[in-house]
Each structure stands twice: as structure tokens, then as C-alpha cells.
Design a protein around this motif. Structure first.
Motif, PDB file in Angstrom:
ATOM      1  N   ILE A  16      11.222  11.233  12.034  1.00 44.70           N
ATOM      2  CA  ILE A  16      11.155   9.842  12.492  1.00 44.70           C
ATOM      3  C   ILE A  16       9.840   9.598  13.227  1.00 44.70           C
ATOM      4  O   ILE A  16       9.575  10.199  14.271  1.00 44.70           O
ATOM      5  N   ALA A  17       8.999   8.704  12.682  1.00 47.61           N
ATOM      6  CA  ALA A  17       7.770   8.333  13.365  1.00 47.61           C
ATOM      7  C   ALA A  17       8.073   7.389  14.533  1.00 47.61           C
ATOM      8  O   ALA A  17       7.467   7.499  15.603  1.00 47.61           O
ATOM      9  N   ARG A  18       9.007   6.469  14.321  1.00 46.30           N
ATOM     10  CA  ARG A  18       9.435   5.547  15.374  1.00 46.30           C
ATOM     11  C   ARG A  18      10.735   4.894  14.934  1.00 46.30           C
ATOM     12  O   ARG A  18      10.985   4.720  13.743  1.00 46.30           O
ATOM     13  N   ALA A  19      11.578   4.552  15.899  1.00 49.66           N
ATOM     14  CA  ALA A  19      12.859   3.928  15.608  1.00 49.66           C
ATOM     15  C   ALA A  19      12.919   2.540  16.234  1.00 49.66           C
ATOM     16  O   ALA A  19      12.292   2.281  17.275  1.00 49.66           O
ATOM     17  N   TYR A  20      13.710   1.669  15.595  1.00 50.70           N
ATOM     18  CA  TYR A  20      13.827   0.274  16.013  1.00 50.70           C
ATOM     19  C   TYR A  20      15.315  -0.061  16.092  1.00 50.70           C
ATOM     20  O   TYR A  20      16.010  -0.065  15.069  1.00 50.70           O
TER      21      TYR A  20
ATOM     22  N   LEU B  69      12.496   2.059   6.740  1.00 49.24           N
ATOM     23  CA  LEU B  69      13.846   2.355   6.255  1.00 49.24           C
ATOM     24  C   LEU B  69      14.903   1.615   7.068  1.00 49.24           C
ATOM     25  O   LEU B  69      15.038   1.847   8.274  1.00 49.24           O
ATOM     26  N   LEU B  70      15.648   0.742   6.406  1.00 44.51           N
ATOM     27  CA  LEU B  70      16.872   0.202   7.000  1.00 44.51           C
ATOM     28  C   LEU B  70      18.017   1.110   6.576  1.00 44.51           C
ATOM     29  O   LEU B  70      18.452   1.092   5.426  1.00 44.51           O
TER      30      LEU B  70
ATOM     31  N   GLU C 224      22.293  10.283   6.857  1.00 45.30           N
ATOM     32  CA  GLU C 224      21.692  11.618   6.732  1.00 45.30           C
ATOM     33  C   GLU C 224      20.942  11.767   5.410  1.00 45.30           C
ATOM     34  O   GLU C 224      19.860  12.360   5.350  1.00 45.30           O
ATOM     35  N   LYS C 225      21.515  11.232   4.325  1.00 45.21           N
ATOM     36  CA  LYS C 225      20.878  11.353   3.009  1.00 45.21           C
ATOM     37  C   LYS C 225      19.511  10.679   3.019  1.00 45.21           C
ATOM     38  O   LYS C 225      18.552  11.189   2.441  1.00 45.21           O
ATOM     39  N   ALA C 226      19.405   9.531   3.683  1.00 40.62           N
ATOM     40  CA  ALA C 226      18.136   8.805   3.720  1.00 40.62           C
ATOM     41  C   ALA C 226      17.092   9.555   4.541  1.00 40.62           C
ATOM     42  O   ALA C 226      15.911   9.614   4.172  1.00 40.62           O
ATOM     43  N   LEU C 227      17.508  10.152   5.654  1.00 37.95           N
ATOM     44  CA  LEU C 227      16.558  10.815   6.545  1.00 37.95           C
ATOM     45  C   LEU C 227      16.002  12.100   5.959  1.00 37.95           C
ATOM     46  O   LEU C 227      14.998  12.622   6.441  1.00 37.95           O
ATOM     47  N   THR C 228      16.648  12.630   4.923  1.00 38.74           N
ATOM     48  CA  THR C 228      16.112  13.826   4.249  1.00 38.74           C
ATOM     49  C   THR C 228      15.142  13.460   3.130  1.00 38.74           C
ATOM     50  O   THR C 228      14.532  14.355   2.538  1.00 38.74           O
ATOM     51  N   SER C 229      14.993  12.175   2.843  1.00 31.25           N
ATOM     52  CA  SER C 229      14.233  11.758   1.660  1.00 31.25           C
ATOM     53  C   SER C 229      12.769  11.448   1.948  1.00 31.25           C
ATOM     54  O   SER C 229      11.983  11.291   1.019  1.00 31.25           O
ATOM     55  N   PHE C 230      12.398  11.347   3.232  1.00 32.73           N
ATOM     56  CA  PHE C 230      11.015  11.035   3.606  1.00 32.73           C
ATOM     57  C   PHE C 230      10.618  11.878   4.808  1.00 32.73           C
ATOM     58  O   PHE C 230      11.464  12.415   5.524  1.00 32.73           O
TER      59      PHE C 230
ATOM     60  N   GLY D 123       0.813  -1.202   0.000  1.00 31.03           N
ATOM     61  CA  GLY D 123       0.000   0.000   0.000  1.00 31.03           C
ATOM     62  C   GLY D 123       0.847   1.252   0.000  1.00 31.03           C
ATOM     63  O   GLY D 123       1.713   1.435  -0.865  1.00 31.03           O
ATOM     64  N   ARG D 124       0.633   2.117   0.990  1.00 33.12           N
ATOM     65  CA  ARG D 124       1.384   3.379   1.100  1.00 33.12           C
ATOM     66  C   ARG D 124       2.772   3.179   1.687  1.00 33.12           C
ATOM     67  O   ARG D 124       3.594   4.098   1.688  1.00 33.12           O
ATOM     68  N   VAL D 125       3.050   2.006   2.228  1.00 34.13           N
ATOM     69  CA  VAL D 125       4.307   1.770   2.942  1.00 34.13           C
ATOM     70  C   VAL D 125       5.359   1.267   1.958  1.00 34.13           C
ATOM     71  O   VAL D 125       5.206   0.204   1.346  1.00 34.13           O
ATOM     72  N   VAL D 126       6.440   2.039   1.812  1.00 36.39           N
ATOM     73  CA  VAL D 126       7.529   1.667   0.914  1.00 36.39           C
ATOM     74  C   VAL D 126       8.708   1.180   1.752  1.00 36.39           C
ATOM     75  O   VAL D 126       9.022   1.763   2.797  1.00 36.39           O
TER      76      VAL D 126
END
Length: 476
Positions: free
Chosen positions: A385-389, A439-440, A353-359, A336-339
């Protein structure tokens, strides 16, 4: 293979029998050189000997017999101290070079007009190399890609006027290639790296600059001050220069511009010729080219391919079909909406850092063997960040950072399997519109739980594909 016929009849010492070393030995022998090789690793020596390569103890050799020492790029040339083979070569007046140098000498001897694109920089060079090669192939060109990415340069087909070589070059390789002179040379950016091998940041930068100094066309990123100075020096030389930027408009060159369209940010590539800007590509909807870092990569690729005669339309079409590199912001699929994004190559905070600026809504899986500084430099992106694991050995360190900051909810998942299951569950329940990212992007080395980042990324991909309703990228 590219036989090195320009070394026919010469006696060559070769140290380092890994992948590129073996390819170099084969190419020299095929060209008629006499090769005496060695490696500190017994398994590597046995493998080479099994192929018929003469393996000798170079420590006991008469170095006055050699014309050249071919050094594998992973072997120290100057720092922290010259390798013992380098010391012996210098004492005997023997040149020390690498496989990239052999390629360019062969090109000069047999096909001096053969087009070659070389790419370097601290970050982004692999993606840019792959993107340039992909665009050229899509436009119908005969392309050989390798060097520091994938295939060793001398395992590629020989240079030809009808074939384009696209070669990623590390600073180690450039340092061993005094004849490096590509048709198009790309310098992406420059930040401190590999200082243990080059001594100082200034020395590291000077080595990188060699690639663009001798190029027919120099494509230079101007988003950092050291590279901007390289561009100034190139401009002062009067030789062809194309400035690129992923962050700022330019009066001349190629840059990325971000605009809002129906509430969505779109990145457009803009080319400025004779003071006249024109939009030449739109990266919106191209998952493999998300983020400001990929905007610079795309600008560099456009400049290089345009310099080789492709039209803007051909380049834009190549961008649209670019699949991306595995483990580098790799969109593996969605529910669905989750990529689901595999960014396992992000082994430090700068890369993440590059990944965290993309969403904007990120369910972030991170951890492993922490690098110096942890994730402190990423605090400015915590609102995304909605939540971290948390997984692996860095869990306590990263939990302390989140506790101190107070803006990021997190859980200690321990393993990647637990983290992905939790992140997928939470992301699917997240309200709102637009893409949500699982995101990993670990910001850590993998060595506490996985042998390398590739195995870690492959595990993430396999776990995601096993989720109910998962649709792989590229499927309808």
C-alpha cells in the motif's frame, strides 16, 4: 424460457415471488402445471397477480392437493428453522424442491444428453461461470448462462444437445436440487460461509459436494483441505476427475504456474495429461484475470471447456478477450501508468485480500460499513500500500489499525469523491516504473453511503471517467 412440460397437469405450491420465483411460475404454467403462489411481500404478490399467476394464501391451503412445493432459494429450508411452508409440505408428504431441480428434471425428460456446466464454491464461482460462458461463445458454441448469476435458470432457453448451459449454483440452490447431475461440475474452494443457513461447516461442504458427486466430469480445486478431501472421494469412486490449482503444481490436472519474465511475473496455465505438462495459456497482460484467485478461476474454466471439446488454442483465445465482471477487479481504464480498478464487490477482508496481492504500488480506497474483524487479517499486505484513503463509517476503526501497524500512510477522505480525487493525484505523482493501481476495494458493506455495492462501483467508475486524461479500458 424453459417450459416445464414434465410437470404438466400437476398442482404445485410456490413460495417466493422475486425474480427467480416469477421465472419459475411462468415456466411451470407454460408447461401445463397448475401453480398456486404466495410471497410475504405484498408488492411481489401484486406483481405476480398482475401477470395472471394465481396468488393464494398458502397458510390456509389444503396441502394434500399439492404434488410439490417449489421454494425460492432465499427461503430457509432447514436453518435457522424451516420456513412454515416447508413444515406444511413435510407434514403433507409433499416434496420440497427449487428451480435448478425443475431444470434438471426437464432435461432428463426431454434432452438428457444436453451439455450443462454447473459451478459452485465459496469464492470465484461468478467469475468462473462468466469465463466459461465467454470462452464457449468465442469458440462458436450456443451458450445460455444463468442461475445464481444474472438470469434465473428457467428464464433461459431450454436444454438442447446443440446448446451449452453454464449455471452458477449457490449452496441454497443445490440443497433444493436432488437430481442435479451436470455434464461438468466445478467445485472451486470451500471456506466457512452461510452457516446460519446450513448449521455447520460440514453440512455446508456436503451440500457443495453434491454438485460434483453426480457430475459426469468433476473439476475440483485442491487449494483448501475440504475440497482436497472431496477430490479424494471422487477419485475413489473411479469417475472422471480433473484437479485444479491456482497455487501449486499438480502431477495430473490443470494448475497455474508463476514465472518471472523480464522482471515481470507472468501466470501461465499448465495442463498435465498422462504425466506430461504443457503450457496451454498465458494470463500476462489480461487485466480481467489478474491475481492468484483468477489463476484458479482460469484453471477451472480451462478444464471445463477442454472437457467439452474445445482446443487449448480456442480456450487461450477466449481468455485473451474476456472482459471481466463489473465490480470484481474490473479494470475501468487508466491515465498513463495509473490503472483504475473497481473492486466494489469486495465487501469483506477476505475478498479484498485477492486485490491486494495483484499489485505492488496501491493507492487503496476502503471503508463503508465494517464487517467483523475489520482489516486485521490484511496486515501482511500493507507493504503493497502506497497510501490509503478512508471513507464511510469504518474510518475510525481502520485508522486505528493503520496507526497500530505504522506502515501505511493514510488520509480520512470521508467520501468516495474526495478519496478518488486524492488517490488519482497521488498516484500520478508516484515515482517508479510499471503499473500503479488506484484501487476501490472497500472491505466493507456499502450501506452507510450507498444502497449496494453496484451503485458504489458505478459511482467510482463515473468519477474516474471524469478525470482529465482518463482512457477507458479497451480503447487504443
Amino acid at each position: 424460457m424453459t417450459p416445464i412440460t414434465c410437470f404438466a397437469g400437476r398442482r404445485v405450491a410456490l413460495f417466493g415471488l422475486g425474480g427467480s420465483g416469477l421465472a419459475t411460475a411462468r415456466a411451470l404454467i407454460a408447461g401445463g402445471a397448475q401453480v398456486e403462489a404466495y410471497d410475504d411481500n405484498a408488492t411481489s404478490r401484486d406483481r405476480a397477480a398482475g401477470e395472471g399467476i394465481a396468488v393464494v394464501d398458502l397458510a390456509a391451503a389444503d396441502w394434500s392437493r399439492f404434488d410439490s412445493l417449489i421454494l425460492a432459494p432465499g427461503v430457509p429450508l432447514t436453518h435457522p428453522a424451516p420456513h412454515w411452508t416447508v413444515e406444511k409440505a413435510k407434514a403433507a408428504g409433499v416434496e420440497v424442491i427449487g428451480d435448478i431441480e425443475l431444470f434438471f428434471r426437464q432435461r432428463a425428460a426431454t434432452e438428457p444428453a444436453a451439455p450443462v456446466v454447473c459451478i459452485t464454491g465459496t469464492n470465484g464461482k461468478s467469475t468462473t461461470t462468466a469465463l466459461v460462458a465467454h470462452v464457449l461463445r468465442q469458440a462458436g458454441r450456443d451458450v445460455q448462462m444463468g442461475g445464481n448469476i444474472g438470469t434465473a435458470v428457467l428464464a433461459l432457453e431450454p436444454p438442447s444437445a446443440s446448446r451449452v448451459h453454464v449455471i452458477e449454483c449457490s449452496s441454497y440452490q443445490i440443497d433444493l436440487a436432488p437430481s442435479l447431475a451436470p455434464s461438468v461440475g466445478i467445485q472451486m474452494n470451500l471456506t466457512p460461509d452461510h452457516l446460519d443457513r446450513h448449521g455447520t461447516f460440514e453440512a455446508y461442504g456436503a451440500i457443495k459436494e453434491r454438485l460434483v458427486s453426480a457430475a459426469d466430469v468433476a473439476v475440483i480445486g485442491v487449494d483448501d483441505e475440504p475440497s482436497k478431501q472431496m477430490a479424494r472421494r471422487r477419485a475413489a469412486s473411479g469417475r472422471k476427475l480433473v484437479r485444479i490449482s491456482g497455487e501449486q503444481p499438480l502431477d495430473d490436472g490443470v494448475f497455474a504456474g508463476v514465472t518471472a519474465n523480464a522482471g515481470t511475473l507472468e501466470t501461465r496455465i499448465v495442463q498435465v495429461l498422462d504425466g506430461k505438462p504443457r503450457i496451454v495459456a498465458n494470463l500476462a497482460g489480461i487485466g480481467s484475470l489478474r491475481g492468484s484467485h483468477n489463476a484458479q478461476n482460469a484453471a477451472a474454466a480451462f478444464a471445463a471447456c477442454f472437457a467439452l471439446g474445445l482446443t487449448a488454442e480456442q480456450i487461450a483465445a477466449g481468455f485473451a478477450s474476456y472482459p471481466g465482471l463489473a465490480h470484481r477487479m474490473e479494470e475501468i481504464g487508466r491515465i498513463g501508468r495509473v490503472v483504475f480498478i473497481n473492486d466494489s464487490k469486495a465487501t469483506n477482508a477476505d475478498s479484498t485480500e485477492k486485490a491486494l496481492t495483484s499489485f505492488r504500488d496501491i493507492f487503496w480506497i476502503l471503508g463503508g460499513k465494517a464487517k467483523e474483524g475489520g482489516i486485521e487479517s490484511l496486515r501482511r499486505y500493507f507493504p503493497n500500500i502506497a497510501r490509503a484513503y478512508l471513507i464511510g463509517a469504518a474510518s475510525d476503526l481502520f485508522a486505528a489499525t493503520f496507526d497500530d501497524d505504522g506502515r501505511v500512510a493514510y488520509e480520512r477522505s470521508g467520501t468516495l469523491e474526495v478519496a478518488l480525487a486524492s488517490a488519482a493525484r497521488d498516484a500520478l505523482a508516484h515515482p517508479g516504473q510499471g503499473d500503479i493501481a488506484v484501487l476501490l476495494s472497500p472491505a466493507c458493506a456499502s450501506f452507510d453511503q450507498f444502497p449496494n455495492f453496484e451503485v458504489r462501483g458505478d459511482a467510482f467508475r463515473a468519477l474516474a471517467k471524469a478525470l482529465p486524461g482518463f482512457r477507458p479500458a479497451g480503447t487504443a
